[in-house]
Design an enzyme around this catalytic site. Structure first.
Site, mmCIF file in Angstrom:
data_model
loop_
_atom_site.group_PDB
_atom_site.id
_atom_site.type_symbol
_atom_site.label_atom_id
_atom_site.label_comp_id
_atom_site.label_asym_id
_atom_site.label_seq_id
_atom_site.Cartn_x
_atom_site.Cartn_y
_atom_site.Cartn_z
ATOM 1 N N SER A 54 -16.560 -33.712 2.391
ATOM 2 C CA SER A 54 -16.771 -34.392 1.121
ATOM 3 C C SER A 54 -17.655 -35.622 1.275
ATOM 4 O O SER A 54 -17.578 -36.348 2.269
ATOM 5 C CB SER A 54 -15.422 -34.808 0.528
ATOM 6 O OG SER A 54 -15.595 -35.599 -0.622
ATOM 7 N N ARG A 70 -1.440 -38.226 -15.880
ATOM 8 C CA ARG A 70 -0.424 -37.369 -15.280
ATOM 9 C C ARG A 70 0.869 -37.572 -16.073
ATOM 10 O O ARG A 70 1.316 -38.711 -16.247
ATOM 11 C CB ARG A 70 -0.173 -37.748 -13.816
ATOM 12 C CG ARG A 70 -1.419 -37.782 -12.941
ATOM 13 C CD ARG A 70 -1.876 -36.366 -12.610
ATOM 14 N NE ARG A 70 -2.968 -36.376 -11.655
ATOM 15 C CZ ARG A 70 -4.259 -36.387 -11.970
ATOM 16 N NH1 ARG A 70 -4.625 -36.401 -13.243
ATOM 17 N NH2 ARG A 70 -5.183 -36.358 -11.033
ATOM 18 N N HIS A 75 -10.689 -27.115 -9.349
ATOM 19 C CA HIS A 75 -10.423 -28.364 -8.645
ATOM 20 C C HIS A 75 -8.938 -28.544 -8.360
ATOM 21 O O HIS A 75 -8.377 -29.635 -8.464
ATOM 22 C CB HIS A 75 -10.953 -29.561 -9.438
ATOM 23 C CG HIS A 75 -11.460 -30.673 -8.569
ATOM 24 N ND1 HIS A 75 -12.794 -30.919 -8.398
ATOM 25 C CD2 HIS A 75 -10.828 -31.601 -7.809
ATOM 26 C CE1 HIS A 75 -12.955 -31.951 -7.577
ATOM 27 N NE2 HIS A 75 -11.763 -32.370 -7.211
ATOM 28 N N GLY A 118 -4.889 -22.510 -4.868
ATOM 29 C CA GLY A 118 -3.606 -21.844 -4.807
ATOM 30 C C GLY A 118 -3.324 -21.042 -3.558
ATOM 31 O O GLY A 118 -2.270 -20.397 -3.470
ATOM 32 N N ILE A 119 -4.207 -21.049 -2.568
ATOM 33 C CA ILE A 119 -3.994 -20.258 -1.355
ATOM 34 C C ILE A 119 -2.894 -20.908 -0.510
ATOM 35 O O ILE A 119 -3.019 -22.051 -0.075
ATOM 36 C CB ILE A 119 -5.278 -20.142 -0.521
ATOM 37 C CG1 ILE A 119 -6.376 -19.428 -1.322
ATOM 38 C CG2 ILE A 119 -5.001 -19.432 0.804
ATOM 39 C CD1 ILE A 119 -6.095 -17.983 -1.623
#
Length: 393
Positions: free
Chosen positions: A110, A167, A280, A313-314
């Site tokens: 990143s 959130r 994301h 989601g892995i």
């Protein structure tokens, strides 16, 4: 192999250990999703809706799991997704680079990383550099050229972000810098997780919230929120901007954050090498369906014209196989390796990658496939409404 003090046998166990070892605010920064977390939750829940069609005889004694992504050979179809400031371990991105190199796969770095691109390149020369569209064209090109000089094998531009920081359960406090005021606020959390602070003190430093890769080497390093502010003030990127950058870069180029087939077609039009179907990690526009639900429509639109990766989601090797069966060339992981690093540093990242690789091989065995390249939708049981697509007219 049962879990031990130095080994965990599932990504779920890595997450539990990460939660026990990290201060609450640091841990929440890893698991938080936008708004209600609907998309974040669906990213993992959707995989459970997909079933397999196993076979029971003539199973392969060997399984081929290697592939290529943007011209780079990878030992198995799992890449490191770029994630920002990795304050879960003192070695941060360098530890991840060493682990991914040992596993024979690509590191995504990143532009908001805490370690300079040059240090990461030394640990794993097989890396792709990622950037958001921050600043003007000259700034973007300068950032890419620094990565090129360090040896980056590809460029990733991440587009799936709308600056939604709300959130429903509260956003974790992240300081501008680790001054006395910030440390006092974090002190109660660190007091109940003293091992976290001790790991940093053994390295002779505290977590660094600077982002050295956003500027030319030798320039003053902006803080995370200084860089974030610049990003927020940058005009939205256009497809013309992306085509210009792709032409200036001249090498393998990935657009990350694709969920709509029309955007996938535009990525093909500008000459991108690859796209990542991603939301994301549930931190973009909440109520977007899981990445794996959106993958089939993207594959139908451009699967024969561009490399397609799946990000989101892995948690298991079987998840990787499901993504490949639906048309992905490989997957990218984020939270999974961060939990591994929080649980046991570089060894924890190695652990996560080993779990995923063995899971891929085991699932291939159960499906009677000798190679990941033999996988297809017929290997899955797919619910009729899985993709949430609008009816075709």
């Amino acid at each position: 192999m049962a879990s031990t003090r130095d080994w965990f046998e599932t990504v779920a166990e890595a997450q539990r250990r990460a939660k026990r070892r990290l201060p609450k605010g640091v841990y929440m920064a890893l698991v938080a999703g936008a708004e209600a977390g609907t998309t974040m939750d669906d990213n993992t829940a959707a995989f459970a809706e997909l079933g397999f069609r196993p076979r029971v005889a003539d199973l392969p004694t060997e399984r081929e799991v290697s592939t290529t992504v943007m011209g780079q050979d990878v030992a198995f179809p799992v890449l490191i997704s770029p994630t920002g400031v990795q304050a879960v371990d003192p070695d941060g991105e360098v530890a991840v680079a060493r682990a991914s190199a040992a596993a024979g796969t690509v590191m995504g770095l990143s532009s908001f990383a805490s370690k300079p691109v040059e240090e990461v390149a030394e640990a794993n020369p097989k890396f792709f550099f990622q950037s958001y569209w921050v600043g003007d064209r000259d700034a973007m090109l300068a950032r890419a050229e620094r990565a090129r000089a360090a040896g980056a094998k590809g460029l990733i531009v991440t587009l799936d972000w709308v600056f939604d920081s709300r959130r429903d359960w509260g956003s974790p406090f992240i300081p501008e810098r680790l001054d006395v005021k910030a440390m006092a606020r974090y002190a109660p959390q660190v007091a109940v997780r003293p091992g976290y602070l001790l790991r940093w003190l053994k390295h002779g430093k505290l977590p660094d919230l600077g982002v050295p890769n956003l500027v030319a080497r030798g320039q003053d390093v902006p803080t995370f929120f200084g860089a974030y502010g610049q990003w927020m003030m940058t005009p939205p990127v256009t497809w013309d901007d992306l085509q210009w950058l792709r032409e200036q870069w001249g090498g393998p180029f990935m657009v990350k954050g694709i969920t709509h087939p029309d955007d996938a077609r535009r990525a093909v039009d500008i000459g991108a090498t690859a796209i990542s179907v991603s939301n994301h990690g549930g931190n973009n526009l909440d109520s977007t369906p899981a990445s794996i639900r959106l993958l089939p429509d993207v594959v139908d639109a451009v699967g024969d014209q561009i490399e397609i990766l799946l990000d989101g989601g892995i948690r298991r090797g079987s998840d990787v196989v499901k993504a490949l069966a639906l048309g992905a060339r490989a997957v990218m992981i984020g939270r999974a390796y961060l939990w591994g690093m929080a649980a046991n540093g570089e060894k924890g990242v190695n652990n996560v990658l080993a779990i995923l690789r063995s899971g891929v091989e085991e699932t291939l065995f159960g499906l009677a496939k000798s190679s990941i390249h033999q996988l297809g939708p017929d290997d899955l049981v797919i619910p009729a409404d899985f993709t949430r697509s609008s009816p075709k007219k």
